[in-house]
Design a protein around this motif. Structure first.
Motif, mmCIF file in Angstrom:
data_model
loop_
_atom_site.group_PDB
_atom_site.id
_atom_site.type_symbol
_atom_site.label_atom_id
_atom_site.label_comp_id
_atom_site.label_asym_id
_atom_site.label_seq_id
_atom_site.Cartn_x
_atom_site.Cartn_y
_atom_site.Cartn_z
ATOM 1 N N ALA A 324 0.808 -1.219 0.000
ATOM 2 C CA ALA A 324 0.000 0.000 0.000
ATOM 3 C C ALA A 324 0.838 1.265 0.000
ATOM 4 O O ALA A 324 0.360 2.330 -0.407
ATOM 5 N N ALA A 325 2.069 1.171 0.461
ATOM 6 C CA ALA A 325 2.940 2.344 0.519
ATOM 7 C C ALA A 325 3.387 2.741 -0.886
ATOM 8 O O ALA A 325 3.391 1.931 -1.814
ATOM 9 N N ALA A 326 3.777 4.000 -1.016
ATOM 10 C CA ALA A 326 4.283 4.506 -2.295
ATOM 11 C C ALA A 326 5.802 4.603 -2.235
ATOM 12 O O ALA A 326 6.401 4.627 -1.161
ATOM 13 N N GLU A 327 6.419 4.642 -3.383
ATOM 14 C CA GLU A 327 7.869 4.804 -3.446
ATOM 15 C C GLU A 327 8.290 6.173 -2.888
ATOM 16 O O GLU A 327 7.517 7.128 -2.969
ATOM 17 N N PRO A 328 9.495 6.237 -2.312
ATOM 18 C CA PRO A 328 10.493 5.180 -2.143
ATOM 19 C C PRO A 328 10.168 4.292 -0.949
ATOM 20 O O PRO A 328 9.787 4.775 0.112
ATOM 21 N N LYS A 329 10.297 2.999 -1.119
ATOM 22 C CA LYS A 329 9.970 2.051 -0.067
ATOM 23 C C LYS A 329 10.836 0.821 -0.217
ATOM 24 O O LYS A 329 11.312 0.504 -1.308
#
Length: 364
Positions: A324-329
């Motif tokens: 669910a997180a967006a970049e950068p990850k």
């Protein structure tokens, strides 16, 4: 199910509470309640200056006990760790908390001290209503207030003479990993966040492990928890369970692993909910209707590092959050590690990775 009346048979109340435990299922197990009988009212702890951590004190850092207030006026207690060689420099800093049901003398303090050895000013704190922090009643958790606690830690570090307020990060462990991600999504002052062996407590309390709770079970749980409020209001104090993680035999392996940390010299601390107390019975109520990772993508463009054990029962929480997180990850899976290995095993916790991550993203 009708609420108890003053003349209800005590055995009937016990059966009702055991059924409530079954309905809240793994979500309740996650914070250590083994059954739901009343115990004496918990009291706030007086802050002590003694070194009573479950890990040895490092000679490479300076340490002091501190207090600060959150936005709701609750006084939080923390341990501040500073590198000895800091001179008059303003350094990058990290706020640390977790696991859920732990205190700063356990895992979060170990993380904080270790990262201070590596050049960061760090603050490990007890969340509201637990440990040496303020708040009444005791041993209650809140997805809102405990998210705010992280932001209050950022307030404190941003005003400290040894801290560069434009280089502050956050580490959340276990259930406070989810709180950390939620806090950083809203608090744009934080430049980077890491979550270790993460739990989404709102998900596990509302849906059980692996989302196994049915809508009917959820509705019944909310019905009984709601009615428990009348019993608490009538008595003037919340109902609590017995001391957490007192194993009877036959528990799931992950519960045995929790007990191996919280109930043994490895990690026991007298102020920790999971070592020596229990959460209030109605603690799940606000968690069940407030998904805290809804806005995780809004952490971007700031970086997210999520660390989890390959063998952890909770690994799916981190995988879902990462998706669910967006970049950068970045998602870092530690081979062979279970959930609690990342609480205190310094040869398993990827401190080199945490150091390089925060050095990169908290650079001057």
């Amino acid at each position: 199910m009708p609420m108890d009346t003053p003349d209800t048979n005590s055995s009937a109340r016990a059966i009702q509470r055991r059924e409530l435990l079954k309905l809240t299922g793994a979500g309740v197990a996650a914070f250590g309640a083994a059954s739901l009988f009343n115990t004496p009212k918990a009291k706030a702890q007086i802050m002590t200056d003694e070194w009573d951590k479950v890990f040895p004190r490092s000679e490479k850092i300076d340490h002091e006990k501190v207090t600060f207030k959150n936005r709701y006026g609750i006084t939080l207690s923390g341990d501040l760790y500073l590198p000895k060689n800091r001179a008059d420099n303003r350094l990058p800093a990290i706020v640390v908390s977790g696991p859920f049901g732990a205190v700063k003398e356990q895992s979060s303090g170990l993380y904080a001290q270790t990262m201070a050895e590596r050049g960061f000013v760090t603050l490990a704190f007890d969340p509201s209503f637990t440990g040496e922090s303020g708040g009444e009643p005791r041993n209650v958790a809140s997805p809102d207030i405990n998210t705010e606690d992280f932001m209050a830690g950022v307030d404190y570090l941003g005003l400290h003479a040894s801290v560069d307020r434009e280089r502050i990060g956050v580490i959340g462990i276990c259930g406070w990993g989810g709180m950390a991600l939620n806090a950083v999504a809203a608090d744009k002052r934080v430049k980077a966040v890491a979550a270790s062996t993460m739990y989404d407590m709102t998900r596990v309390m509302s849906k059980g492990y692996n989302d196994s709770v049915t809508p009917e079970q959820r509705a019944q749980t909310l019905e009984q928890l709601s009615r428990q409020r009348w019993q608490d209001a009538e008595k003037g104090t919340p109902a609590y369970g017995p001391v957490s993680l007192e194993l009877k035999g036959g528990e799931p392996q992950f519960v045995v692993e929790y007990a191996d940390y919280y109930k043994t010299p490895r990690g026991f601390h007298r102020r920790a909910v999971n070592s020596n107390a229990s959460w209030s019975l109605t603690t799940p109520l606000s968690f069940m209707n407030m998904p805290i990772l809804t806005y995780i993508a809004e952490i971007s463009p700031r970086p997210v590092l999520i660390v989890h054990g390959e063998k952890a029962h909770s690994r799916y929480f981190s995988e879902t959050a990462f998706a669910a997180a967006a970049e950068p990850k970045e998602l870092m899976i530690i081979p062979g590690a279970n959930h609690t290995d990342l609480y205190d095993k310094v040869d398993v916790i990827p401190f080199d990775k945490l150091t390089s991550f925060f050095n990169q993203y908290l650079a001057a």
